[in-house]
Write an enzyme that holds these catalytic residues in place. Structure first.
Site, short mmCIF file in Angstrom:
data_model
loop_
_atom_site.label_atom_id
_atom_site.label_comp_id
_atom_site.label_asym_id
_atom_site.label_seq_id
_atom_site.Cartn_x
_atom_site.Cartn_y
_atom_site.Cartn_z
N SER A 1 0.82 -1.22 0.00
CA SER A 1 0.00 0.00 0.00
C SER A 1 0.84 1.26 0.00
O SER A 1 0.51 2.25 -0.67
CB SER A 1 -0.94 -0.01 1.21
N ASP B 1 2.37 -10.10 5.98
CA ASP B 1 2.97 -9.96 4.65
C ASP B 1 3.73 -11.21 4.26
O ASP B 1 4.40 -11.24 3.22
CB ASP B 1 3.89 -8.74 4.62
N ASP C 1 -4.07 -0.68 -5.65
CA ASP C 1 -2.66 -0.38 -5.39
C ASP C 1 -1.78 -1.62 -5.40
O ASP C 1 -0.57 -1.53 -5.57
CB ASP C 1 -2.51 0.36 -4.06
N HIS D 1 0.44 -10.02 0.29
CA HIS D 1 0.09 -9.42 -0.99
C HIS D 1 0.51 -10.37 -2.12
O HIS D 1 1.02 -11.46 -1.87
CB HIS D 1 0.77 -8.07 -1.14
#
Length: 530
Positions: free
Chosen positions: A65, A156, A438, A456
């Site tokens: 982000s 993450d 994004d 992500h």
């Protein structure tokens, strides 16, 4: 310009809404999203690259982000802090940094110690474990005792990846012959950014209140937590060995992303801190890898890059008003990060912050504050005073990070409904909407082995242009397509073209709008026989 004549351009950022055609583990495909589906089928659209070199990261590095919003607002590829720091370690220039040379000299003379606090992760979003290895090498070469205060990831990265990462770290410490992992803390506690100070307090106290520790390896302790179904993100602050932060020591917070490092840093360094009652450590050198906040009384290793002629700046200098709106979780992204790391709003830039729900994890409330964000955005758009509106829907990313597939589907469906209401409001005032994401997340919820994937992705992201009836894009004749092969860096120039503003030379991205003559050529019948 008369306020009543403003037909706004609205940039809607669907945070974490990536594009992937395979249905397995794909919450985006599983969700009922009639609005987005209709837009994709009806309006000009394309896919954008949002990871790796396209956004200034190493090849193969997933986007995030912070990087995404920075690139959207800069209109160019900005070399990211991850790359800057890694290059400094690889070339050895970090070890000759005057600040570190001076601190090492003082600690050596006065018997002080290094404390390295940060996210021990290979995720590359907030930190990278290789940067910690570089700092440990520095301490070992200088002969200064080093204590690692490991923050575990699981957001993450895979939820149970921490044991492997910490086992490798312990081997590195053995090889160096110095250094110890003193504490553990899940990022849920040590990296809160929503002023849930009770979480930050638990992390701070384990860092500053000494004790004997448990005498076990970090990997063993992590496996015990896994047996209790406590994964990396939620590891309770735990002391493994003696080594609290003391007067005369030096702390290096090696996270390079600011937003989730600020609260813990404030507790260490702010004299007028009021988040919770704490014991302030006197005579403490506190160094942050990057600038977390210009008002913090800390020393910074990697100073901010000076970015000029950002999207918000160009709009402001044209005398136009703009609005940024998001809920708490993504507010910094549409303001600080979108403005190139500048906290202060540009002249004519208004901001609306909507409180995120106070729940332990967002799968408990997948709707988050999307409805409230939409309500306030509709009110602002109806006033017809803003030429540019930047809005973020946090749900796909924040709920996607929980790994809860059903909740993520609900989050996506919520955003789709809100987007429909928002678009109706933009159409009412003759505005234009550009919808982007994004980075990817919600389109991949489990890996090939069926394990939850909470990180992500490297997938491309959608981009859809919904042109208003009363706004004809200059030079495009109202018949517009979006080209392929674009990246997030091309969004800023696209918005400037829609606004009819010149693109500054510092913006090296290229507008996604195809030339009108190219569009016409594409519609000509093919020659016979081809």
């Amino acid at each position: 310009m008369d306020a009543q004549s403003v037909a706004p351009v609205v940039l809607v950022i669907l945070d974490g809404w990536g594009y992937r055609e395979a249905p397995e583990g794909n919450a985006v495909l599983a969700a009922r999203t009639p609005v987005v589906d209709s837009l994709w089928a009806t309006y000009p659209h394309t896919l954008l690259q949002a990871s790796g070199r396209a956004v200034g990261l190493p090849s193969g590095q997933m986007g995030n982000s912070e990087v995404g919003h920075l690139t959207l607002g800069a209109g160019r590829v900005v070399p990211q802090e991850l790359v800057r720091i890694s290059d400094a370690i690889e070339t050895g220039s970090l070890f000759h940094e005057p600040l570190l040379v001076e601190v090492c000299h003082r600690l050596k003379e006065q018997g002080g110690r290094f404390h390295f606090i940060g996210l021990c992760s290979e995720g590359g979003v907030h930190s990278h474990i290789d940067h910690l290895y570089g700092l440990l090498k520095l301490a070992a070469q200088a002969g200064i005792p080093a204590y690692v205060h490991a923050i575990t990831d699981g957001r993450d990265t895979l939820p149970r990846d921490g044991a492997r990462v910490l086992a490798a770290l312990e081997k590195e410490l053995q090889w160096l012959g110095s250094g110890v992992i003193a504490t553990l803390s899940g990022r849920y506690y040590a990296m809160d950014r929503d002023r849930r100070w009770e979480r930050t307090q638990k992390a701070y106290e384990i860092l500053t209140e000494d004790g004997p520790g448990c005498g076990r390896s970090a990997a063993e302790v992590m496996e015990d937590f896994y047996a209790q179904d406590i994964t990396d993100e939620f590891i309770p602050p735990t002391r493994l060995a003696p080594g609290a932060v003391q007067s005369g020591d030096a702390v290096i917070f090696f996270n390079f992303r600011p937003d989730r490092a600020r609260q813990l840093t404030q507790a260490f360094v702010c004299p007028d801190f009021s988040g919770f009652q704490r014991r302030l450590i006197p005579d403490l050198t506190f160094i942050t890898m990057t600038q977390y906040d210009p008002t913090l009384p800390v020393q910074v290793l990697f100073k901010p890059q000076n970015l000029d002629h950002l999207l918000g700046q160009v709009v402001s200098e044209a005398g136009l008003k703009q609005l940024r709106i998001a809920e708490t979780e993504k507010y910094a992204h549409v303001t600080y990060f979108f403005n190139g790391g500048i906290e202060q709003p540009f002249p004519g830039e208004d901001r609306i912050l909507v409180q995120s729900p106070l729940v332990a994890t967002y799968d408990q409330m997948p709707e988050m504050s999307a409805v409230e964000v939409t309500d306030k955005a509709i009110e602002a758009i109806a006033r017809r005073e803003y030429s540019l509106v930047v809005l973020n829907y946090a749900n796909p990313d924040m709920v996607g990070h929980t790994g809860n597939f059903k909740a993520t589907v609900r989050a996506l469906e919520t955003v789709d409904r809100c987007l429909g209401r928002l678009l109706a409001a933009v159409v009412d005032v003759g505005g234009t909407t550009l919808i982007v994401a994004d980075h990817g997340n919600a389109e991949l919820m489990w890996d090939e082995q069926g394990n939850p994937w909470t990180a992500h992705t490297n997938n491309p992201v959608p981009c859809i242009l919904v042109e208003g009836e009363r706004r004809k894009i200059p030079g495009r004749g109202g018949d517009v397509k979006l080209r392929s092969g674009g990246t997030l860096a091309d969004v800023g120039p696209t918005l400037l073209e829609i606004l009819g503003l010149p693109q500054p030379p510092e913006m090296t991205g290229q507008s996604l709008l195809q030339p009108a003559e190219y569009t016409i050529l594409q519609r000509q019948p093919a020659p016979v026989g081809r």
